[in-house]
Design an enzyme around this catalytic site. Structure first.
Site, PDB file in Angstrom:
ATOM      1  N   CYS A 264       0.888  -1.156   0.000  1.00 17.10           N
ATOM      2  CA  CYS A 264       0.000   0.000   0.000  1.00 17.10           C
ATOM      3  C   CYS A 264       0.926   1.206   0.000  1.00 17.10           C
ATOM      4  CB  CYS A 264      -0.918   0.042   1.210  1.00 17.10           C
ATOM      5  SG  CYS A 264      -1.857   1.588   1.278  1.00 17.10           S
TER       6      CYS A 264
ATOM      7  N   CYS B  20      -0.758   4.294   2.421  1.00 18.78           N
ATOM      8  CA  CYS B  20      -0.576   4.219   3.875  1.00 18.78           C
ATOM      9  C   CYS B  20      -0.285   2.772   4.245  1.00 18.78           C
ATOM     10  CB  CYS B  20      -1.766   4.798   4.619  1.00 18.78           C
ATOM     11  SG  CYS B  20      -3.380   4.205   4.103  1.00 18.78           S
ATOM     12  N   SER B  21      -1.294   1.998   4.534  1.00 18.42           N
ATOM     13  CA  SER B  21      -1.044   0.620   4.952  1.00 18.42           C
ATOM     14  C   SER B  21      -2.307  -0.202   4.794  1.00 18.42           C
ATOM     15  CB  SER B  21      -0.607   0.601   6.408  1.00 18.42           C
ATOM     16  OG  SER B  21      -1.599   1.269   7.162  1.00 18.42           O
ATOM     17  N   CYS B  22      -3.087   0.062   3.745  1.00 19.91           N
ATOM     18  CA  CYS B  22      -4.301  -0.719   3.523  1.00 19.91           C
ATOM     19  C   CYS B  22      -3.897  -2.192   3.402  1.00 19.91           C
ATOM     20  CB  CYS B  22      -5.010  -0.244   2.259  1.00 19.91           C
ATOM     21  SG  CYS B  22      -5.504   1.494   2.373  1.00 19.91           S
TER      22      CYS B  22
END
Lengths: 205, 103
Positions: free
Chosen positions: A110, A113-115
């Site tokens: 991702c 961000c950090s999906c």
């Protein structure tokens, strides 16, 4: 945070860090305004710490390896299929299953961000959230894979998928050779978290 | 082999749960949240590489504070007062007893 102190220099409870106190202030204010329910927070933490994690994803992968109809349905509409197993996104995200083959190796990042597919893999590991992985997996995926100990044949294409808030990916790693006689339950143990992000391979028993 | 802890520090879990709960309660749209959070991470990552641990949740908390303040769900004064009150509560609670806020 409570801490063991034997000399009793600090008779009071240790003061939490600045961010920890800011979070407590937010929680208290939102609770007093009736916007949140503190019990729901505990429930969410318990769920992510104890109830969901890569074992959910491993269940899906092992089932896909052993059940051709399930595999076809999963590749067609993963959201519906994993929801039926009870693994649905709390944020209503769309799930997509990516199958690794001798020709194509999929890996997931991702860059925003950090999906991450929380219902299937839990909370992402630190490295998944690091700037290094988020930038380099797109730029030099083979080098990143090599650092994870994965070296692919040169004629295997690497495809990097960028997750978003709306679409999360689950990699179906290749089934290890010589596992034809293993049951779905035994196969689950071979499916690592990293293999479902595409940064590892399933374990060869 | 013991698996890594899901959250490195309790406040990481708390701020994560708070955000998920606000989303589930209809106060926060997740794609909007991800866009805002991504922008904070990008801004923080300009000068140095973020390690994905505490700096990641520091960016998370900063974003949540900003979003809630913009929507007038919180205000700086109340938050500062509560933070001080929590500090006092921790410092005045004997070791081993639960820390609670006096009203």
């Amino acid at each position: 945070m409570p801490h063991d102190h034997h000399n009793h220099e600090h008779p009071h409870t240790l003061l939490p860090s600045d961010p920890a106190l800011r979070v407590k202030a937010l929680e208290t204010l939102l609770t007093r305004k009736g916007l949140i329910d503190p019990a729901a927070l505990d429930e969410i933490i318990d769920t992510y710490e104890n109830k969901i994690g890569p074992k959910n994803g491993a269940h899906v992968v092992a089932k896909a390896w052993t059940d051709p109809e399930f595999r076809a349905a999963l590749l067609d509409d993963a959201t519906a299929v994993v929801s039926e197993l009870g693994y649905y996104g709390r944020q209503g995200e769309h799930m997509v299953a990516l199958e690794n083959t001798p020709d194509v190796h999929n890996m997931v990042v991702c860059t925003l961000c950090s999906c991450y597919p929380w219902p299937l893999l839990g909370i992402p590991p630190g490295w998944y959230k690091s700037d290094a992985y988020r930038a380099r997996s797109v730029r030099e995926p083979r080098k990143v894979l090599a650092e994870f100990g994965v070296t692919l044949p040169e004629d295997t294409a690497v495809r990097v998928w960028d997750s978003t808030a709306e679409v999360r990916y689950l990699v179906i790693p290749q089934r290890p050779k010589g596992t034809e006689n293993l049951s779905e339950a035994d196969l689950r143990a071979l499916v690592t978290r990293d293999s479902m992000i595409g940064c590892g391979l399933a374990v060869q028993p | 082999m013991k698996p890594d802890p899901v959250f490195e520090e309790p406040w990481h879990a708390q701020v994560f749960a708070l955000t998920v709960h606000l989303n589930e309660a209809g106060h926060l749209d997740w794609p909007d949240w991800a866009a805002r959070f991504g922008a904070t991470l990008k801004a923080h990552g300009v000068d140095r590489d973020l390690n994905g641990g505490s700096d990641y949740f520091a960016a998370w908390l900063e974003t949540l504070e900003a979003v809630l303040a913009e929507r007038a769900m919180t205000d700086a004064e109340s938050l500062a007062t509560l933070k001080t009150a929590w500090e006092r509560a921790y410092l005045s609670t004997p070791h081993g007893e639960p820390v609670v806020l006096s009203q």
